[in-house]
Design a protein around this motif. Sequence first.
Motif, PDB file in Angstrom:
ATOM      1  N   LEU A  12       0.817  -1.211   0.000  1.00  0.00           N
ATOM      2  CA  LEU A  12       0.000   0.000   0.000  1.00  0.00           C
ATOM      3  C   LEU A  12       0.849   1.258   0.000  1.00  0.00           C
ATOM      4  O   LEU A  12       1.996   1.242   0.457  1.00  0.00           O
ATOM      5  CB  LEU A  12      -0.892   0.035   1.252  1.00  0.00           C
ATOM      6  N   HIS A  13       0.260   2.343  -0.498  1.00  0.00           N
ATOM      7  CA  HIS A  13       0.834   3.673  -0.349  1.00  0.00           C
ATOM      8  C   HIS A  13      -0.111   4.410   0.589  1.00  0.00           C
ATOM      9  O   HIS A  13      -1.288   4.611   0.275  1.00  0.00           O
ATOM     10  CB  HIS A  13       0.921   4.405  -1.691  1.00  0.00           C
ATOM     11  N   TYR A  14       0.401   4.775   1.779  1.00  0.00           N
ATOM     12  CA  TYR A  14      -0.423   5.420   2.792  1.00  0.00           C
ATOM     13  C   TYR A  14      -0.463   6.920   2.559  1.00  0.00           C
ATOM     14  O   TYR A  14       0.556   7.549   2.342  1.00  0.00           O
ATOM     15  CB  TYR A  14       0.140   5.114   4.186  1.00  0.00           C
ATOM     16  N   MET A  15      -1.678   7.472   2.602  1.00  0.00           N
ATOM     17  CA  MET A  15      -1.895   8.904   2.418  1.00  0.00           C
ATOM     18  C   MET A  15      -2.634   9.437   3.641  1.00  0.00           C
ATOM     19  O   MET A  15      -3.065   8.648   4.489  1.00  0.00           O
ATOM     20  CB  MET A  15      -2.696   9.135   1.147  1.00  0.00           C
ATOM     21  N   ALA A  16      -2.805  10.746   3.734  1.00  0.00           N
ATOM     22  CA  ALA A  16      -3.415  11.369   4.908  1.00  0.00           C
ATOM     23  C   ALA A  16      -4.829  10.853   5.195  1.00  0.00           C
ATOM     24  O   ALA A  16      -5.191  10.664   6.354  1.00  0.00           O
ATOM     25  CB  ALA A  16      -3.431  12.880   4.750  1.00  0.00           C
ATOM     26  N   ASN A  17      -5.612  10.623   4.171  1.00  0.00           N
ATOM     27  CA  ASN A  17      -7.007  10.226   4.384  1.00  0.00           C
ATOM     28  C   ASN A  17      -7.345   8.852   3.839  1.00  0.00           C
ATOM     29  O   ASN A  17      -8.514   8.532   3.656  1.00  0.00           O
ATOM     30  CB  ASN A  17      -7.948  11.258   3.760  1.00  0.00           C
ATOM     31  N   GLY A  18      -6.361   8.050   3.576  1.00  0.00           N
ATOM     32  CA  GLY A  18      -6.622   6.720   3.042  1.00  0.00           C
ATOM     33  C   GLY A  18      -5.345   6.104   2.522  1.00  0.00           C
ATOM     34  O   GLY A  18      -4.247   6.566   2.834  1.00  0.00           O
ATOM     35  N   PHE A  19      -5.510   5.079   1.746  1.00  0.00           N
ATOM     36  CA  PHE A  19      -4.350   4.414   1.157  1.00  0.00           C
ATOM     37  C   PHE A  19      -4.697   3.926  -0.234  1.00  0.00           C
ATOM     38  O   PHE A  19      -5.863   3.760  -0.582  1.00  0.00           O
ATOM     39  CB  PHE A  19      -3.864   3.241   2.026  1.00  0.00           C
ATOM     40  N   ARG A  20      -3.667   3.746  -1.034  1.00  0.00           N
ATOM     41  CA  ARG A  20      -3.818   3.247  -2.399  1.00  0.00           C
ATOM     42  C   ARG A  20      -3.164   1.868  -2.467  1.00  0.00           C
ATOM     43  O   ARG A  20      -2.051   1.678  -1.985  1.00  0.00           O
ATOM     44  CB  ARG A  20      -3.150   4.199  -3.372  1.00  0.00           C
ATOM     45  N   GLY A  25      -3.714  -7.746  -2.218  1.00  0.00           N
ATOM     46  CA  GLY A  25      -3.575  -8.721  -1.151  1.00  0.00           C
ATOM     47  C   GLY A  25      -4.737  -8.551  -0.193  1.00  0.00           C
ATOM     48  O   GLY A  25      -5.585  -7.688  -0.384  1.00  0.00           O
ATOM     49  N   ASP A  26      -4.765  -9.363   0.854  1.00  0.00           N
ATOM     50  CA  ASP A  26      -5.887  -9.290   1.788  1.00  0.00           C
ATOM     51  C   ASP A  26      -5.505  -8.712   3.146  1.00  0.00           C
ATOM     52  O   ASP A  26      -6.354  -8.500   3.993  1.00  0.00           O
ATOM     53  CB  ASP A  26      -6.542 -10.656   1.961  1.00  0.00           C
ATOM     54  N   HIS A  27      -4.207  -8.429   3.353  1.00  0.00           N
ATOM     55  CA  HIS A  27      -3.772  -7.902   4.637  1.00  0.00           C
ATOM     56  C   HIS A  27      -2.451  -7.153   4.505  1.00  0.00           C
ATOM     57  O   HIS A  27      -1.798  -7.213   3.469  1.00  0.00           O
ATOM     58  CB  HIS A  27      -3.611  -9.038   5.653  1.00  0.00           C
ATOM     59  N   VAL A  28      -2.100  -6.451   5.591  1.00  0.00           N
ATOM     60  CA  VAL A  28      -0.763  -5.868   5.758  1.00  0.00           C
ATOM     61  C   VAL A  28      -0.265  -6.338   7.117  1.00  0.00           C
ATOM     62  O   VAL A  28      -1.016  -6.886   7.915  1.00  0.00           O
ATOM     63  CB  VAL A  28      -0.771  -4.321   5.675  1.00  0.00           C
ATOM     64  N   VAL A  29       1.009  -6.081   7.392  1.00  0.00           N
ATOM     65  CA  VAL A  29       1.604  -6.518   8.651  1.00  0.00           C
ATOM     66  C   VAL A  29       1.959  -5.291   9.482  1.00  0.00           C
ATOM     67  O   VAL A  29       2.540  -4.329   8.971  1.00  0.00           O
ATOM     68  CB  VAL A  29       2.862  -7.367   8.377  1.00  0.00           C
ATOM     69  N   LEU A  39      -7.208  -5.731   5.450  1.00  0.00           N
ATOM     70  CA  LEU A  39      -7.360  -4.389   4.865  1.00  0.00           C
ATOM     71  C   LEU A  39      -8.634  -3.702   5.340  1.00  0.00           C
ATOM     72  O   LEU A  39      -8.635  -2.493   5.576  1.00  0.00           O
ATOM     73  CB  LEU A  39      -7.329  -4.452   3.339  1.00  0.00           C
ATOM     74  N   GLU A  40      -9.710  -4.460   5.507  1.00  0.00           N
ATOM     75  CA  GLU A  40     -10.960  -3.836   5.950  1.00  0.00           C
ATOM     76  C   GLU A  40     -10.894  -3.390   7.410  1.00  0.00           C
ATOM     77  O   GLU A  40     -11.716  -2.600   7.855  1.00  0.00           O
ATOM     78  CB  GLU A  40     -12.168  -4.745   5.712  1.00  0.00           C
ATOM     79  N   ASP A  41      -9.900  -3.867   8.176  1.00  0.00           N
ATOM     80  CA  ASP A  41      -9.729  -3.468   9.572  1.00  0.00           C
ATOM     81  C   ASP A  41      -8.614  -2.448   9.768  1.00  0.00           C
ATOM     82  O   ASP A  41      -8.394  -1.977  10.880  1.00  0.00           O
ATOM     83  CB  ASP A  41      -9.418  -4.700  10.444  1.00  0.00           C
ATOM     84  N   ALA A  49       6.342   7.436   7.556  1.00  0.00           N
ATOM     85  CA  ALA A  49       7.106   6.186   7.627  1.00  0.00           C
ATOM     86  C   ALA A  49       6.577   5.136   6.662  1.00  0.00           C
ATOM     87  O   ALA A  49       7.235   4.123   6.438  1.00  0.00           O
ATOM     88  CB  ALA A  49       7.081   5.643   9.047  1.00  0.00           C
ATOM     89  N   GLN A  50       5.379   5.352   6.119  1.00  0.00           N
ATOM     90  CA  GLN A  50       4.731   4.381   5.225  1.00  0.00           C
ATOM     91  C   GLN A  50       4.653   3.009   5.895  1.00  0.00           C
ATOM     92  O   GLN A  50       5.060   1.991   5.345  1.00  0.00           O
ATOM     93  CB  GLN A  50       5.453   4.300   3.879  1.00  0.00           C
ATOM     94  N   GLN A  51       4.094   3.019   7.136  1.00  0.00           N
ATOM     95  CA  GLN A  51       3.954   1.796   7.913  1.00  0.00           C
ATOM     96  C   GLN A  51       2.542   1.689   8.466  1.00  0.00           C
ATOM     97  O   GLN A  51       1.923   2.700   8.800  1.00  0.00           O
ATOM     98  CB  GLN A  51       4.919   1.786   9.097  1.00  0.00           C
ATOM     99  N   ALA A  52       2.080   0.461   8.617  1.00  0.00           N
ATOM    100  CA  ALA A  52       0.773   0.184   9.207  1.00  0.00           C
ATOM    101  C   ALA A  52       0.951  -0.219  10.663  1.00  0.00           C
ATOM    102  O   ALA A  52       1.984  -0.780  11.044  1.00  0.00           O
ATOM    103  CB  ALA A  52       0.094  -0.940   8.445  1.00  0.00           C
ATOM    104  N   TYR A  53      -0.079   0.066  11.486  1.00  0.00           N
ATOM    105  CA  TYR A  53      -0.060  -0.284  12.895  1.00  0.00           C
ATOM    106  C   TYR A  53      -1.365  -0.981  13.259  1.00  0.00           C
ATOM    107  O   TYR A  53      -2.430  -0.612  12.778  1.00  0.00           O
ATOM    108  CB  TYR A  53       0.131   0.955  13.762  1.00  0.00           C
TER     109      TYR A  53
END
Length: 67
Positions: A12-20, A25-29, A39-41, A49-53
Amino acid sequence: MLMSNTDRPARLHYMANGFRVLAPGDHVVCAVSGERIALEDLRYWSVGAQQAYASAEIATRAMSPAH
């Protein structure tokens, strides 16, 4: 034959109001805990940092100056 996105991490590419979605895929880590996030959660990420939490607590801890 079509490829399924099940059990494959998305890129994904994380942006201020969402992601592209860059790669399907069905998930991120989670960048801190390593937990899979469907992804739906996905609610918390760092644009810089372009990181998911996985949770607000983890995101706050990861982005604090002491980290």
